[in-house]
Motif scaffolding. Sequence first.
Motif, PDB file in Angstrom:
ATOM      1  N   ALA A   1       0.816  -1.219   0.000  1.00  0.00           N
ATOM      2  CA  ALA A   1       0.000   0.000   0.000  1.00  0.00           C
ATOM      3  C   ALA A   1       0.845   1.262   0.000  1.00  0.00           C
ATOM      4  O   ALA A   1       1.961   1.291   0.512  1.00  0.00           O
ATOM      5  CB  ALA A   1      -0.927   0.007   1.213  1.00  0.00           C
TER       6      ALA A   1
ATOM      7  N   ILE B   1      -1.694   6.735   3.063  1.00  0.00           N
ATOM      8  CA  ILE B   1      -3.110   7.095   3.109  1.00  0.00           C
ATOM      9  C   ILE B   1      -3.217   8.526   3.626  1.00  0.00           C
ATOM     10  O   ILE B   1      -2.646   8.856   4.665  1.00  0.00           O
ATOM     11  CB  ILE B   1      -3.912   6.151   4.041  1.00  0.00           C
TER      12      ILE B   1
ATOM     13  N   ARG C   1      -6.379   5.931  -4.959  1.00  0.00           N
ATOM     14  CA  ARG C   1      -7.518   5.023  -4.784  1.00  0.00           C
ATOM     15  C   ARG C   1      -8.364   5.651  -3.701  1.00  0.00           C
ATOM     16  O   ARG C   1      -7.902   5.889  -2.584  1.00  0.00           O
ATOM     17  CB  ARG C   1      -7.070   3.630  -4.347  1.00  0.00           C
TER      18      ARG C   1
ATOM     19  N   ILE D   1     -10.764   5.787  -0.787  1.00  0.00           N
ATOM     20  CA  ILE D   1     -11.133   4.838   0.255  1.00  0.00           C
ATOM     21  C   ILE D   1     -12.453   5.219   0.893  1.00  0.00           C
ATOM     22  O   ILE D   1     -13.294   4.374   1.153  1.00  0.00           O
ATOM     23  CB  ILE D   1     -10.021   4.754   1.318  1.00  0.00           C
TER      24      ILE D   1
ATOM     25  N   TYR E   1      -7.880   8.818   0.900  1.00  0.00           N
ATOM     26  CA  TYR E   1      -7.391   8.182  -0.320  1.00  0.00           C
ATOM     27  C   TYR E   1      -5.989   7.619  -0.121  1.00  0.00           C
ATOM     28  O   TYR E   1      -5.218   8.090   0.707  1.00  0.00           O
ATOM     29  CB  TYR E   1      -7.386   9.180  -1.489  1.00  0.00           C
ATOM     30  N   GLU E   2      -5.711   6.586  -0.904  1.00  0.00           N
ATOM     31  CA  GLU E   2      -4.376   6.000  -0.946  1.00  0.00           C
ATOM     32  C   GLU E   2      -3.613   6.627  -2.101  1.00  0.00           C
ATOM     33  O   GLU E   2      -4.132   6.747  -3.207  1.00  0.00           O
ATOM     34  CB  GLU E   2      -4.458   4.483  -1.158  1.00  0.00           C
ATOM     35  N   ASN E   3      -2.390   7.017  -1.840  1.00  0.00           N
ATOM     36  CA  ASN E   3      -1.524   7.581  -2.872  1.00  0.00           C
ATOM     37  C   ASN E   3      -0.877   6.440  -3.664  1.00  0.00           C
ATOM     38  O   ASN E   3       0.215   5.993  -3.332  1.00  0.00           O
ATOM     39  CB  ASN E   3      -0.449   8.452  -2.228  1.00  0.00           C
ATOM     40  N   LEU E   4      -1.568   5.978  -4.684  1.00  0.00           N
ATOM     41  CA  LEU E   4      -1.063   4.851  -5.478  1.00  0.00           C
ATOM     42  C   LEU E   4       0.267   5.176  -6.148  1.00  0.00           C
ATOM     43  O   LEU E   4       1.115   4.303  -6.311  1.00  0.00           O
ATOM     44  CB  LEU E   4      -2.096   4.427  -6.521  1.00  0.00           C
TER      45      LEU E   4
ATOM     46  N   ALA F   1       3.014   4.135  -3.838  1.00  0.00           N
ATOM     47  CA  ALA F   1       3.018   2.765  -3.310  1.00  0.00           C
ATOM     48  C   ALA F   1       4.309   2.001  -3.608  1.00  0.00           C
ATOM     49  O   ALA F   1       4.861   1.370  -2.696  1.00  0.00           O
ATOM     50  CB  ALA F   1       1.796   1.999  -3.811  1.00  0.00           C
TER      51      ALA F   1
END
Length: 154
Positions: free
Chosen positions: A9, A12, A44, A46, A107-110, A113
């Motif tokens: 991951a 976030i 992404r 969340i 949000y996830e910082n893709l 990752a």
Amino acid sequence: MADDDLEQAGPIDFVIVEFPAGQSNFSGEMADELVKLVDAGTIRLIDAIVLAKDENGDVEAMELSDLDDLGPLAALEAELAEFLAEEDVANLAAAMDPGSVAGVLVYENLWAAPFAAAARRAGGQLIADGRIHTQAIVAALEAEAQAELEEEGA
């Protein structure tokens, strides 16, 4: 998320965008830009909620599924994890002014990752992070420009 997913991951984050009383003008442009970020694989989403704080400080939290006419957000709503707990909502709403409405995104910082996973595999850990808000940069640049004008006029 499974343990293996967490190992891969990215960081976030969350943001709160507040609109003062009577000024919540959701043109759809923000939703379009959010969808672009998700579609491009940059982030992404969340969780996403809307908070309304009345003049007495009472807060109403609405999930996207509670709202009418989601437009481009309808495709994203089905994937949300409803990550935020009641305590989280109270903490987030504490930053709001009475009479305002705010959108909260988790949000996830893709994009980060792969770097984050490599750092974890190397034994590293994130010990601090931060953000310089655009408003602070604009204010600093304006103050600098004003100081230069005053210096020239002196």
